[in-house]
Scaffold this motif. Structure first.
Motif, PDB file in Angstrom:
ATOM      1  N   ILE A  29     -24.327  65.866-104.267  1.00 57.51           N
ATOM      2  CA  ILE A  29     -23.506  65.120-103.304  1.00 57.51           C
ATOM      3  C   ILE A  29     -22.573  66.080-102.584  1.00 57.51           C
ATOM      4  O   ILE A  29     -22.437  66.053-101.368  1.00 57.51           O
ATOM      5  N   GLN A  30     -21.970  66.981-103.377  1.00 58.49           N
ATOM      6  CA  GLN A  30     -21.035  67.963-102.801  1.00 58.49           C
ATOM      7  C   GLN A  30     -21.743  68.824-101.759  1.00 58.49           C
ATOM      8  O   GLN A  30     -21.239  69.041-100.667  1.00 58.49           O
ATOM      9  N   SER A  31     -22.980  69.317-102.080  1.00 63.08           N
ATOM     10  CA  SER A  31     -23.630  70.217-101.123  1.00 63.08           C
ATOM     11  C   SER A  31     -24.123  69.426 -99.902  1.00 63.08           C
ATOM     12  O   SER A  31     -24.143  69.945 -98.794  1.00 63.08           O
ATOM     13  N   GLU A  32     -24.516  68.149-100.120  1.00 68.34           N
ATOM     14  CA  GLU A  32     -24.893  67.331 -98.967  1.00 68.34           C
ATOM     15  C   GLU A  32     -23.708  67.097 -98.042  1.00 68.34           C
ATOM     16  O   GLU A  32     -23.822  67.145 -96.829  1.00 68.34           O
ATOM     17  N   ARG A  33     -22.560  66.839 -98.659  1.00 62.93           N
ATOM     18  CA  ARG A  33     -21.342  66.627 -97.857  1.00 62.93           C
ATOM     19  C   ARG A  33     -21.044  67.864 -97.021  1.00 62.93           C
ATOM     20  O   ARG A  33     -20.732  67.788 -95.844  1.00 62.93           O
ATOM     21  N   LEU A  34     -21.145  69.044 -97.697  1.00 64.23           N
ATOM     22  CA  LEU A  34     -20.841  70.290 -96.983  1.00 64.23           C
ATOM     23  C   LEU A  34     -21.816  70.510 -95.834  1.00 64.23           C
ATOM     24  O   LEU A  34     -21.422  70.931 -94.753  1.00 64.23           O
ATOM     25  N   SER A  35     -23.102  70.208 -96.081  1.00 65.08           N
ATOM     26  CA  SER A  35     -24.080  70.434 -95.032  1.00 65.08           C
ATOM     27  C   SER A  35     -23.855  69.464 -93.865  1.00 65.08           C
ATOM     28  O   SER A  35     -23.947  69.851 -92.692  1.00 65.08           O
ATOM     29  N   ALA A  36     -23.502  68.198 -94.179  1.00 64.87           N
ATOM     30  CA  ALA A  36     -23.217  67.231 -93.123  1.00 64.87           C
ATOM     31  C   ALA A  36     -21.994  67.676 -92.329  1.00 64.87           C
ATOM     32  O   ALA A  36     -21.964  67.628 -91.097  1.00 64.87           O
ATOM     33  N   LEU A  37     -21.008  68.173 -93.062  1.00 68.82           N
ATOM     34  CA  LEU A  37     -19.774  68.652 -92.425  1.00 68.82           C
ATOM     35  C   LEU A  37     -20.097  69.811 -91.479  1.00 68.82           C
ATOM     36  O   LEU A  37     -19.584  69.886 -90.358  1.00 68.82           O
ATOM     37  N   GLY A  38     -20.991  70.699 -91.943  1.00 70.56           N
ATOM     38  CA  GLY A  38     -21.385  71.853 -91.129  1.00 70.56           C
ATOM     39  C   GLY A  38     -22.060  71.414 -89.839  1.00 70.56           C
ATOM     40  O   GLY A  38     -21.761  71.927 -88.762  1.00 70.56           O
ATOM     41  N   GLN A  39     -22.971  70.417 -89.964  1.00 74.35           N
ATOM     42  CA  GLN A  39     -23.679  69.944 -88.763  1.00 74.35           C
ATOM     43  C   GLN A  39     -22.715  69.302 -87.778  1.00 74.35           C
ATOM     44  O   GLN A  39     -22.772  69.549 -86.580  1.00 74.35           O
ATOM     45  N   MET A  40     -21.802  68.501 -88.325  1.00 79.97           N
ATOM     46  CA  MET A  40     -20.834  67.841 -87.460  1.00 79.97           C
ATOM     47  C   MET A  40     -19.961  68.907 -86.773  1.00 79.97           C
ATOM     48  O   MET A  40     -19.734  68.862 -85.572  1.00 79.97           O
ATOM     49  N   ALA A  41     -19.541  69.892 -87.587  1.00 82.48           N
ATOM     50  CA  ALA A  41     -18.652  70.927 -87.059  1.00 82.48           C
ATOM     51  C   ALA A  41     -19.314  71.686 -85.918  1.00 82.48           C
ATOM     52  O   ALA A  41     -18.681  71.986 -84.905  1.00 82.48           O
ATOM     53  N   SER A  42     -20.637  71.967 -86.047  1.00 82.33           N
ATOM     54  CA  SER A  42     -21.271  72.774 -85.007  1.00 82.33           C
ATOM     55  C   SER A  42     -21.295  72.023 -83.674  1.00 82.33           C
ATOM     56  O   SER A  42     -21.161  72.624 -82.619  1.00 82.33           O
ATOM     57  N   GLY A  43     -21.462  70.688 -83.735  1.00 85.42           N
ATOM     58  CA  GLY A  43     -21.436  69.908 -82.499  1.00 85.42           C
ATOM     59  C   GLY A  43     -20.040  69.860 -81.899  1.00 85.42           C
ATOM     60  O   GLY A  43     -19.853  70.113 -80.703  1.00 85.42           O
ATOM     61  N   VAL A  44     -19.075  69.574 -82.751  1.00 83.42           N
ATOM     62  CA  VAL A  44     -17.703  69.381 -82.264  1.00 83.42           C
ATOM     63  C   VAL A  44     -17.107  70.689 -81.754  1.00 83.42           C
ATOM     64  O   VAL A  44     -16.455  70.717 -80.709  1.00 83.42           O
ATOM     65  N   THR A  45     -17.364  71.795 -82.486  1.00 79.67           N
ATOM     66  CA  THR A  45     -16.704  73.054 -82.115  1.00 79.67           C
ATOM     67  C   THR A  45     -17.105  73.521 -80.709  1.00 79.67           C
ATOM     68  O   THR A  45     -16.279  74.046 -79.975  1.00 79.67           O
ATOM     69  N   HIS A  46     -18.385  73.288 -80.367  1.00 76.06           N
ATOM     70  CA  HIS A  46     -18.851  73.734 -79.057  1.00 76.06           C
ATOM     71  C   HIS A  46     -18.027  73.048 -77.941  1.00 76.06           C
ATOM     72  O   HIS A  46     -17.471  73.710 -77.056  1.00 76.06           O
ATOM     73  N   ASP A  47     -17.934  71.706 -78.035  1.00 73.83           N
ATOM     74  CA  ASP A  47     -17.200  70.959 -77.002  1.00 73.83           C
ATOM     75  C   ASP A  47     -15.708  71.283 -77.046  1.00 73.83           C
ATOM     76  O   ASP A  47     -15.052  71.387 -76.010  1.00 73.83           O
ATOM     77  N   PHE A  48     -15.219  71.448 -78.266  1.00 74.72           N
ATOM     78  CA  PHE A  48     -13.789  71.692 -78.409  1.00 74.72           C
ATOM     79  C   PHE A  48     -13.398  73.046 -77.801  1.00 74.72           C
ATOM     80  O   PHE A  48     -12.335  73.195 -77.196  1.00 74.72           O
ATOM     81  N   ASN A  49     -14.308  74.016 -77.937  1.00 70.51           N
ATOM     82  CA  ASN A  49     -14.078  75.333 -77.341  1.00 70.51           C
ATOM     83  C   ASN A  49     -13.895  75.220 -75.833  1.00 70.51           C
ATOM     84  O   ASN A  49     -13.014  75.849 -75.251  1.00 70.51           O
ATOM     85  N   ASN A  50     -14.756  74.398 -75.199  1.00 70.48           N
ATOM     86  CA  ASN A  50     -14.657  74.213 -73.747  1.00 70.48           C
ATOM     87  C   ASN A  50     -13.326  73.568 -73.381  1.00 70.48           C
ATOM     88  O   ASN A  50     -12.688  73.949 -72.398  1.00 70.48           O
ATOM     89  N   THR A  51     -12.936  72.570 -74.182  1.00 71.10           N
ATOM     90  CA  THR A  51     -11.661  71.897 -73.915  1.00 71.10           C
ATOM     91  C   THR A  51     -10.516  72.901 -73.984  1.00 71.10           C
ATOM     92  O   THR A  51      -9.653  72.954 -73.098  1.00 71.10           O
ATOM     93  N   LEU A  52     -10.540  73.725 -75.029  1.00 71.03           N
ATOM     94  CA  LEU A  52      -9.451  74.701 -75.207  1.00 71.03           C
ATOM     95  C   LEU A  52      -9.455  75.732 -74.082  1.00 71.03           C
ATOM     96  O   LEU A  52      -8.395  76.139 -73.589  1.00 71.03           O
TER      97      LEU A  52
END
Ligand SMILES: Nc1ncnc2c1ncn2[C@@H]1O[C@H](COP(=O)(O)OP(=O)(O)OP(=O)(O)O)[C@@H](O)[C@H]1O
Ligand SMILES: [Mg+2]
Length: 247
Positions: A29-52
């Motif tokens: 469960i822990q590693s699934e959570r981390l992997s889901a978090l990683g996938q979410m982060a990769s999407g969000v960080t790209h857009d957030f970089n543009n905003t910044l």
């Protein structure tokens, strides 16, 4: 009687297997959570970089025109906050190894030590000194061959360890950083005379997001990235009196 003993033994085995199953399940469960978090982060960080980038660019443009000192100060604060945000985004991206190409090259660990001491100087020496903490650093350069590694990764890892040492030294002191080698391996050792690492903390030290320093700290300083080739998971030698040795 014999049958009863066998049943008891089977029950014991079942209990052990059940406990093992529970442990494996929570690890999964822990590693699934981390992997889901990683996938979410990769999407969000790209857009957030543009905003910044938009915030920083526009703030810089406004700074060229605005003359009033009070407003300029506020604009500089906005720019600095956006910059800090970009640094944090970068850390999340690096954690996921997004945008990471293969940058392994023959690397001199002694150069990594020297560069890290240089880069960390303001946070390691000047800032603590202003708070009345004298912190020095002593490099002990061994006679070592180059290794294959990613110099940026290695500098980042060492920087995080050095800054952790600074945080752990309320009364100041000397951080020693040594390099040495055996026939097969090159070693890098860091010792600080700080508060030490309690054993409860030692177990979680390399977990991402683990921090004892409160909400201002991400707890990503000592994480071990999933695809870490430039360095192995470090070992910590248990503190001998108040020393921590990270090798
Ligand atoms: N040299 C040290 N001495 C004592 N404790 C340490 C030392 N290095 C790390 N720790 C402990 O390990 C924890 C995790 O360290 P890590 O670098 O991952 O996160 P952090 O320093 O809390 O946050 P961040 O590095 O993201 O700002 C720290 O919060 C601290 O409790
Ligand atoms: Mg840290």
């Amino acid at each position: 009687m014999i049958l009863e003993e066998r049943v008891q033994e089977r029950t014991r085995h079942l209990k052990v297997a059940n406990a093992e199953l529970h442990r494996t399940r929570s690890t999964l469960i822990q590693s699934e959570r981390l992997s889901a978090l990683g996938q979410m982060a990769s999407g969000v960080t790209h857009d957030f970089n543009n905003t910044l980038a938009g915030i920083m660019g526009n703030t810089q443009l406004m700074l060229q025109h605005v003359k009033d000192e009070d407003s300029r100060q506020r604009l500089r604060a906005v720019e600095l906050a956006a910059r800090d945000g970009a640094v944090n985004v970068k850390r999340i991206q690096e954690f996921n190894r997004i945008n990471k190409t293969d940058e392994m090259a023959p690397t001199d660990i002694n150069d990594i030590i020297a560069a890290t001491l240089e880069v960390t100087s303001p946070l390691r020496k000047d800032l603590p000194q202003r708070e009345g903490r004298t912190i020095t650093a002593t490099p002990r350069y061994g006679d070592i061959p180059p290794i294959m590694g990613d110099p940026a990764d290695l500098r980042e890892v060492l920087t995080n360890i050095v800054l952790n040492a600074v945080d752990a030294m309320p009364e100041g002191g000397d951080i020693t950083i040594s390099s040495w080698c055996t026939d097969e391996r090159v070693f890098l050792g860091i010792t600080d005379p700080g508060v030490g690492i309690p054993s409860a903390v030692l177990d979680k030290l390399f977990d991402p997001f683990f921090s004892t320093k409160g909400p201002g700290n991400s707890g990503l300083g000592l994480r071990v990235p999933p695809d870490s080739r430039s360095f192995r998971r470090p070992g910590i030698q248990q503190p001998a009196y108040r020393q921590n040795d990270v090798v």
